[in-house]
Design a protein around this motif. Structure first.
Motif, short mmCIF file in Angstrom:
data_model
loop_
_atom_site.label_atom_id
_atom_site.label_comp_id
_atom_site.label_asym_id
_atom_site.label_seq_id
_atom_site.Cartn_x
_atom_site.Cartn_y
_atom_site.Cartn_z
N PRO A 74 0.77 -1.26 0.00
CA PRO A 74 0.00 0.00 0.00
C PRO A 74 0.80 1.31 0.00
O PRO A 74 0.39 2.28 -0.61
CB PRO A 74 -0.85 -0.11 1.27
CG PRO A 74 -0.97 -1.56 1.50
CD PRO A 74 0.33 -2.16 1.06
N PHE A 80 -2.92 -0.49 -8.26
CA PHE A 80 -2.68 0.91 -7.90
C PHE A 80 -2.31 1.73 -9.13
O PHE A 80 -1.43 1.35 -9.90
CB PHE A 80 -1.50 1.02 -6.92
CG PHE A 80 -1.72 0.34 -5.60
CD1 PHE A 80 -2.63 0.85 -4.67
CD2 PHE A 80 -1.00 -0.80 -5.27
CE1 PHE A 80 -2.82 0.23 -3.44
CE2 PHE A 80 -1.17 -1.42 -4.04
CZ PHE A 80 -2.09 -0.90 -3.13
N ASP A 122 -1.53 -4.86 -7.01
CA ASP A 122 -1.29 -4.98 -5.58
C ASP A 122 -0.87 -6.42 -5.29
O ASP A 122 -0.58 -7.18 -6.23
CB ASP A 122 -2.49 -4.50 -4.75
CG ASP A 122 -3.77 -5.28 -5.04
OD1 ASP A 122 -3.70 -6.40 -5.60
OD2 ASP A 122 -4.85 -4.76 -4.68
N HIS A 179 -6.14 3.28 -5.21
CA HIS A 179 -6.35 1.83 -5.19
C HIS A 179 -7.65 1.54 -5.92
O HIS A 179 -8.73 1.94 -5.49
CB HIS A 179 -6.40 1.31 -3.75
CG HIS A 179 -6.30 -0.17 -3.67
ND1 HIS A 179 -6.91 -0.89 -2.67
CD2 HIS A 179 -5.65 -1.08 -4.44
CE1 HIS A 179 -6.64 -2.19 -2.85
NE2 HIS A 179 -5.89 -2.31 -3.92
#
Length: 186
Positions: free
Chosen positions: A16, A103, A138, A118
């Motif tokens: 992330p 992403f 991701d 995202h």
């Protein structure tokens, strides 16, 4: 879709990299980034909504692409690295996520910060021509998307450079979106 400032720390870009500083829809719009949530259902009702958006925005063509570790095999890492290089396109980049997740990072040209978006199943996102951005999957390592195009399908990336900074589409983007910053977080 969730948007926030990227932490710019080294490491696996599939993670992330979340600073905890959310980015508002207004800030994304000030950069020219648009978003719709169109839930993908088994009945295909989403197709009518995508057709309406395509008609309203004059998208004439579309295709479906899939990226996954399983599908790409040995070329997976190479492809992922290619998409991670900062670039722009001379056309809008339109993606509707049919499955998986990933992403899209867009460059806030006012601060040079990365904003991480995202994208998950049901998200439709439009990046304007001339915006610097990059992409990665991701940790789910797969994404299936519909790409929409105003004209003949093409995808030409212009990697960031002094030459690209002078590209007419980049110059026009900066004229149209001169200052993206009025508020930072939600």
């Amino acid at each position: 879709m969730r948007a926030y400032f990227h932490d710019d720390l080294p490491g696996d870009e599939r993670l992330p990299h979340d600073t905890g500083r959310s980015v508002s829809t207004e800030l994304l719009k000030s950069l020219g980034v648009l978003h719709w949530s169109v839930p993908v259902d088994d009945k295909g009702e989403w197709e009518e909504e995508i057709d309406t958006i395509a008609k309203d925005r004059d998208y004439k063509n579309r295709d479906i692409i899939e990226m996954s570790r399983e599908l790409l095999g040995d070329s997976y890492e190479e492809k992922l690295q290619k998409f991670l290089f900062e670039h722009m396109h001379e056309d809008e980049e339109i993606r509707y996520c049919l499955g998986g997740s990933g992403f899209f990072d867009v460059r806030d040209h006012s601060t040079e910060s990365w904003i991480r978006i995202h994208v998950v199943k049901g998200d439709l996102m439009v990046l304007p021509a001339g915006i610097y951005h990059r992409f990665t999957l991701d940790t789910n390592d797969k994404m299936r998307t519909m790409r929409l195009f105003k004209d003949v399908p093409k995808w030409i990336a212009h990697n960031r450079s002094a030459e690209t900074d002078a590209n007419p589409h980049r110059v026009e983007y900066l004229k149209h979106f001169p200052s993206s910053r009025t508020t930072e977080a939600v």
